[in-house]
Design an enzyme around this catalytic site. Structure first.
Site, short mmCIF file in Angstrom:
data_model
loop_
_atom_site.label_atom_id
_atom_site.label_comp_id
_atom_site.label_asym_id
_atom_site.label_seq_id
_atom_site.Cartn_x
_atom_site.Cartn_y
_atom_site.Cartn_z
N LYS A 1 -58.79 49.42 -22.80
CA LYS A 1 -57.39 48.99 -22.88
C LYS A 1 -56.60 49.51 -21.66
O LYS A 1 -57.15 50.22 -20.83
CB LYS A 1 -56.78 49.44 -24.22
C1 LIG Z 1 -58.79 46.36 -29.18
C2 LIG Z 1 -58.04 45.61 -30.23
C3 LIG Z 1 -57.81 46.13 -31.52
C4 LIG Z 1 -58.49 47.35 -32.02
O1 LIG Z 1 -58.27 48.46 -31.27
P1 LIG Z 1 -59.10 49.80 -31.64
O2 LIG Z 1 -58.31 50.87 -30.98
O3 LIG Z 1 -60.46 49.62 -31.05
O4 LIG Z 1 -59.13 49.91 -33.12
C5 LIG Z 1 -57.01 45.44 -32.38
N1 LIG Z 1 -56.46 44.26 -32.03
C6 LIG Z 1 -56.66 43.70 -30.83
C7 LIG Z 1 -55.99 42.41 -30.50
C8 LIG Z 1 -57.47 44.35 -29.89
O5 LIG Z 1 -57.70 43.79 -28.71
#
Ligand SMILES: *Cc1c(COP(=O)(O)O)cnc(C)c1O
Length: 396
Positions: free
Chosen positions: A197
């Site tokens: 991210k």
């Molecule tokens: C990455 C992601 C999540 C989950 O994030 P985590 O921190 O891995 O639980 C949820 N929603 C979207 C749209 C994502 O891209």
């Protein structure tokens, strides 16, 4: 060349802050986490921030805290990661999958408006700021103009119909809507610090809210449903070993080692953001004229977009299939990804809710041609040029 789809940059103060945690001898949630919550909350303009070990955990806590329960209906885009919808099922509620706007993959006010008419009793909206671009929230635009907006935004529609608004902002840091940070619009906004991210803690997430009740509930449920505050208040005793359990809570706290990484990443968030935007600008400048490519649509100011994803779509004019295109890029040493295979194609949701692809024409059109290109701060100019030249060669 070998260009991965995503690459983390941990060359700032990450090691220094991790060392501080290790030397403190306290490895679970403590001061670094509290500091990370304070700084992140301030950055996104939310009153309260509650750090957790994933965005999925934050979304789950948000659903619990706003009172989503068995049998409730919750709107969620069909074009998202499964986490957005699975947390609705955690609560025994049912997702109502919505098609998205082609080009942005966002839920628009018009889409939401049609959905509330069709499902008048729905409880909440799980809104995804896809790719790092804010959905059309509404309220702020009205404020900017200094008068009530003639077109309702998502916030206006949610208020009018009593819908709780949970924002899946996993892509959306730092994202702005007409200059105001995503983080203080809905009932709760959930961010992700997963490894790929825009900023990371390895694994981690944050629930941000302006609502004190939601914050307090999320904080209690984050750690086993333990409520030390309540115990202290009702007994006037402050024994540190004594606590009450008010609900069967979860184990979602963020360890300080992870928070230490987050603090170092946060220091560089604006620098990362500028670098991502530069990559996006390069792609627009160098790929926009290719007729068989649909470029991502950006409705607002470019600097308001977090540029988490840069997803191009091979349209009907493409000489090759999307899968072949990915193979050829891969052979040229370029990593890519696909965001996303829509949830109505996933057997669990498809079979349980009898979903049909033809009910989601825009999501389907996006999914059939979509390829996400590498986009991260460390991506070099010559790598970007090579990616664009390769795409041109393959499609030319
Ligand atoms: C990455 C992601 C999540 C989950 O994030 P985590 O921190 O891995 O639980 C949820 N929603 C979207 C749209 C994502 O891209």
């Amino acid at each position: 060349m070998n260009i991965p789809f995503s690459k983390v940059d941990c060359s700032g103060n990450e090691l220094k802050y991790i060392k501080e945690v290790l030397e403190s001898g306290w490895l679970t949630t403590a001061g670094k986490c509290a500091e990370f919550e304070r700084q992140f909350g301030r950055k996104v303009g939310g009153k309260y921030a509650c750090a957790v070990n994933s965005a999925t955990a934050a979304l789950h806590l948000a659903c619990e805290a706003v009172g989503i329960g068995p049998g409730d209906k919750v709107f969620v885009p069909a074009m998202t990661f499964t986490a957005s919808a699975e947390v609705i099922r955690y609560m025994g509620a049912d997702p109502i999958f919505l098609d998205i706007e082609y080009g942005t993959c966002l839920i628009t006010p018009a889409i939401l408006d049609a959905a509330v008419k069709r499902y008048p009793g729905a409880k909440a909206l799980m809104l995804v700021h896809f790719g790092g671009q804010a959905a059309e929230m509404g309220e702020r635009r009205a404020e900017v103009r200094g008068r009530a907006s003639d077109i309702d935004g998502i916030l206006d529609i949610c208020r009018k119909h009593g819908l709780k608004l949970i924002e899946d902002a996993a892509h959306a840091f730092p994202t702005r809507y007409h200059g105001r940070m995503i983080g203080s619009f809905g009932d709760a906004t959930c961010f992700s610090f997963y490894a790929n991210k825009t900023i990371t803690t390895g694994e981690g997430g944050m629930l941000v809210t302006d609502n004190e009740d939601i914050y307090k509930r999320a904080k209690v449920m984050r750690l086993h449903g333990i409520d030390r505050d309540i115990w202290d208040r009702f007994t006037a005793r402050k024994a540190s070993w004594e606590y009450d359990v008010v609900a069967p809570g979860f184990k979602y706290n963020l360890p300080d080692v992870a928070a230490a990484i987050g603090l170092a990443q946060l220091e560089r968030a604006d620098e990362f953001h500028r670098a991502r935007q530069k990559c996006a600008e390069f792609y627009y400048e160098n790929l926009s004229d290719i007729g068989c490519l649909d470029m991502p649509v950006c409705h607002g100011a470019w600097e308001d977009h977090a540029w988490y994803l840069f997803s191009i779509v091979l349209n009907e004019k493409s000489p090759i299939t999307r899968n072949r295109f990915i193979e050829l890029l891969n052979e040229a040493g370029i990593g890519t990804s696909v965001h996303y295979k829509p949830l109505y194609h996933m057997s669990y949701y498809r079979d349980r809710y009898k979903l049909r692809a033809e009910d989601y024409p825009n999501a389907e059109r996006h999914w059939r041609g979509v390829v996400s290109l590498p986009l991260y701060p460390g991506l070099k100019a010559e790598e970007l040029a090579y990616i664009c030249e390769t795409i041109r060669r393959i499609l030319g």
